[in-house]
Design an enzyme around this catalytic site. Structure first.
Site, PDB file in Angstrom:
ATOM      1  CB  CYS A 197      -0.934  -0.021   1.205  1.00  0.00           C
ATOM      2  SG  CYS A 197      -1.971   1.434   1.379  1.00  0.00           S
ATOM      3  CB  CYS A 335      12.291  -1.729   1.657  1.00  0.00           C
ATOM      4  SG  CYS A 335      11.468  -3.278   2.064  1.00  0.00           S
TER       5      CYS A 335
END
Length: 376
Positions: A197, A335
């Site tokens: 998302c 990340c």
């Protein structure tokens, strides 16, 4: 086809409850018995994010008697556009607490059970115990497979939903009655092939569409009305406004679920180092090359001190060139949640530079090591 009601009716409705649910009980085939079944039902919601924010208020206002909420996250400003169960005043609070306040405000008779922890193979049996069904609004594949397997072992159905950019999906998984999530998706996608998302974005209204469909499935299951989405997936495209269906069947060669497994490993998330372990090693003076493969806009929000920013797209175009230019210290790739980092790890390893992935990414680092860092 219709299925038998999932739960028996609860006590008779009091006069004020008869008045409250009059617009529901007058529906054809519904009646007060169906509302009493809803009142007796115990539903667990996995995730108090975008889908959870759509699902939970509808469950409460529909009259579900017991609602469980499991989520280990805290409210961040970037959550608010699509997670409207939380308000700006809730930023920094555990999502389960904010969600529980909203549920109690909407349903004064609801029993709310909160689990401020990450669902795992170690706690899933305990958390699912005592619930009649699960609504899965999680946003990652390890949790989706975990929920499905745990529910299969518990013998209860799972209504699952997913939102990606401007589209969404809803399905029903129930091994006792038909096919499951594993029959539809026998193996997870390779790490990094499905954007999160945070990477791809999500239309806030799509969470509402998918969440409403999920609650509709829960009502049908509990009351035995209508035709549940067993063996069917509904797909919605917000840009066209259209719906379509995908039918599937039980896989006769699918292996049975006999226990819970390492779902990160199953989903290809390997060679990791935990935030706590990396923090301890850095504090001990060990040298590491911290490679951040997120996008520049994400680094503007939060970054790990001392990390080098090389977006995943650059690594994918020239992994050998990136490997040659990195310092010689042991490599840890970072990340948001660890998915893109795993893709980069594989590419760099093939180019001759092995490394580790920060498990859970910066999101886990800010949760487990440095809560002062913003989460998004």
């Amino acid at each position: 086809m219709a299925l038998p009601p999932l739960v028996e009716p609860g006590p008779d409705l009091t006069p004020d409850r008869v008045a409250r649910y009059a617009r529901t009980t007058q529906l054809p085939g519904f009646g007060t018995d169906a509302q009493r079944r809803v009142r007796a039902a115990r539903v667990l919601v996995v995730g108090a994010g975008g889908l959870g924010s759509a699902v939970l208020p509808l469950l409460a206002s529909s009259g579900f008697g017991t609602i469980g909420i499991v989520d280990d996250d805290r409210v961040e400003p970037s959550n608010l556009p699509r997670q409207n169960i939380h308000t700006p005043a809730d930023v920094g609070r555990p999502k389960v607490e904010s969600a529980a306040d909203t549920v109690r405000a909407l349903g004064d008779e609801v029993e709310v059970r909160i689990f401020a922890e990450r669902l795992s193979a170690d706690n899933a049996e305990r958390i699912l115990s005592g619930f009649d069904l699960v609504l899965d609004g999680s946003d990652n594949f390890p949790t989706r497979y975990l929920v499905d397997d745990a529910a299969t072992l518990a013998g209860i159905p799972v209504v699952w939903g997913a939102v990606h950019q401007t589209g969404g999906q809803v399905g029903l998984s129930w091994s006792a009655q038909g096919p499951t999530y594993r029959d539809l998706f026998p193996v997870p996608p390779a790490p990094g092939t499905v954007a999160s998302c945070a990477e791809a974005g999500a239309l806030p209204s799509e969470c509402g569409v998918v969440g409403a469909l999920m609650v509709g499935e829960a009502v049908k299951l509990v009351t035995g009305t209508g035709t549940p989405l067993l063996g069917r997936v509904v797909l919605h495209d917000a840009l066209s406004g259209g719906f379509r269906e995908l039918a599937y069947e039980r896989d006769p060669e699918g292996p049975p679920v006999t226990g819970l497994i390492d779902y990160d490993l199953f989903c290809g998330i390997t060679d990791t180092i935990s935030p706590a372990e990396l923090d301890a090693r850095l504090r001990a003076g060990e040298a590491y090359t911290l490679l951040d493969v997120r996008e520049p806009w994400e680094a503007d929000i939060v970054e790990l001190p001392g990390s080098l920013l090389v977006p995943l797209g650059v690594v994918q175009r020239d992994p050998a060139g990136v490997a040659e230019r990195l310092p010689g210290d042991p490599l840890v790739i970072v990340c948001h949640h660890g998915i893109r980092a795993e893709t980069a790890r594989v590419l760099l390893a093939e180019a001759g530079l092995p490394g580790l992935v920060l498990a859970g990414g910066l999101d886990a680092w800010s949760r487990d090591v440095d809560p002062s860092l913003p989460r998004y």
